[in-house]
Design a protein around this motif. Structure first.
Motif, mmCIF file in Angstrom:
data_model
loop_
_atom_site.group_PDB
_atom_site.id
_atom_site.type_symbol
_atom_site.label_atom_id
_atom_site.label_comp_id
_atom_site.label_asym_id
_atom_site.label_seq_id
_atom_site.Cartn_x
_atom_site.Cartn_y
_atom_site.Cartn_z
ATOM 1 N N THR A 55 1.850 2.888 4.757
ATOM 2 C CA THR A 55 1.332 2.129 3.616
ATOM 3 C C THR A 55 -0.142 2.442 3.433
ATOM 4 O O THR A 55 -0.923 2.335 4.375
ATOM 5 C CB THR A 55 1.522 0.615 3.824
ATOM 6 N N VAL A 84 -3.332 1.539 0.772
ATOM 7 C CA VAL A 84 -3.721 0.593 -0.267
ATOM 8 C C VAL A 84 -5.122 0.905 -0.758
ATOM 9 O O VAL A 84 -6.037 1.135 0.040
ATOM 10 C CB VAL A 84 -3.668 -0.856 0.272
ATOM 11 N N GLY A 103 5.169 5.051 -4.689
ATOM 12 C CA GLY A 103 4.833 5.043 -3.271
ATOM 13 C C GLY A 103 5.997 4.898 -2.326
ATOM 14 O O GLY A 103 5.803 4.765 -1.112
ATOM 15 N N LYS A 123 -3.153 1.678 5.719
ATOM 16 C CA LYS A 123 -3.259 0.286 6.133
ATOM 17 C C LYS A 123 -2.341 0.014 7.305
ATOM 18 O O LYS A 123 -2.662 -0.764 8.209
ATOM 19 C CB LYS A 123 -2.917 -0.627 4.956
ATOM 20 N N ASP A 167 3.955 2.783 -0.063
ATOM 21 C CA ASP A 167 4.455 1.453 0.245
ATOM 22 C C ASP A 167 5.586 1.539 1.271
ATOM 23 O O ASP A 167 6.764 1.601 0.924
ATOM 24 C CB ASP A 167 4.950 0.796 -1.048
ATOM 25 N N ARG A 207 -0.937 -0.256 -4.259
ATOM 26 C CA ARG A 207 -0.270 0.359 -3.112
ATOM 27 C C ARG A 207 0.131 1.792 -3.489
ATOM 28 O O ARG A 207 1.129 2.002 -4.173
ATOM 29 C CB ARG A 207 0.970 -0.444 -2.706
#
Length: 236
Positions: free
Chosen positions: A10, A12, A212, A56, A20, A17
């Protein structure tokens, strides 16, 4: 054992995002294409693999278990992950041979360097241009030179970002031939590209990204027939 494993990645940017929870695995010897509409997360994926962008959450593992999310860009390159950018990044004042020598990296023994240069010149078809300044090359030749610079480092994973962007039909066909010569049982190749005929010519499997996430994974022929892929990408 996979050559490259993306697990729950992920990324961001503010409230957006870009990736994802993305997961995918690329096998040794495989050419995998990642396709999808603009904004799907394709370039972000390459940035995360090479350490330019930090996720992230999630992990990116090489086949030996090395987690690239915990490594610097330089450490990732030394581990054998090399990227060819969309716009050729060559040194125009240096010759083709000198550019390839830089691709070998510092500390490469002379005999090893010589063998790698010969191999890169042969695989890219630039033997007859070895002593020509890179700035004098045609656009397609510059693309092939940068591929050669990547090859000279003896990479384990090759990332190619739109390698046929701006190329003629003949240059695109030649690039497909070059990528075919890059296959090795101990090497994985990941290609980002918008030219679907080229993708079909070079890729063993395709991963289609959308917002994503993975929308589809499989052969290009199956992707062309998938209703979701047609709706969000191929039908545009």
């Amino acid at each position: 054992m996979s050559a490259l494993v993306i697990d729950g990645l992920t990324v961001v940017f503010g409230a957006f995002r870009a990736l994802d929870g993305l997961s995918l695995a690329v096998d040794p010897g495989e050419v995998r294409a990642v396709i999808g509409p603009n904004g799907a997360g394709k370039t972000t994926l390459l940035d995360a693999i090479t350490g330019i962008t930090r996720p992230k959450s999630g992990r990116i593992h090489l086949g030996d278990g090395l987690d690239l999310t915990k490594r610097s860009e330089a450490e990732i390159a030394r581990a054998g992950v090399r990227r060819k950018f969309q716009k050729p990044s060559v040194f125009p004042a240096l010759t083709v041979r000198e550019n390839l020598s830089l691709g070998c990296g510092p500390g490469c023994p002379a005999a090893t360097r010589s063998a790698r240069l010969a191999a890169a010149l042969s695989e890219t078809g630039l033997e007859g241009r070895a002593d020509v300044p890179a700035g004098a090359l045609a656009h397609g030749e510059k693309q092939w030179l940068e591929i050669g610079m990547v090859l000279a480092s003896e990479p384990r994973v090759i990332l190619l970002d739109e390698p046929v962007a701006g190329l003629s039909d003949a240059e695109t066909a030649r690039t497909a031939e070059i990528i075919g010569t890059l296959r090795r049982p101990d090497r994985a190749i990941l290609v980002i590209e918008h030219d679907m005929a080229f993708v079909e010519a070079v890729a063993d499997r395709v991963t289609v990204l959308h917002e994503g996430r993975t929308l589809f994974e499989g052969g290009m022929a199956q992707a062309r027939a998938d209703a979701r892929v047609i709706e969000v990408f191929l039908g545009r």
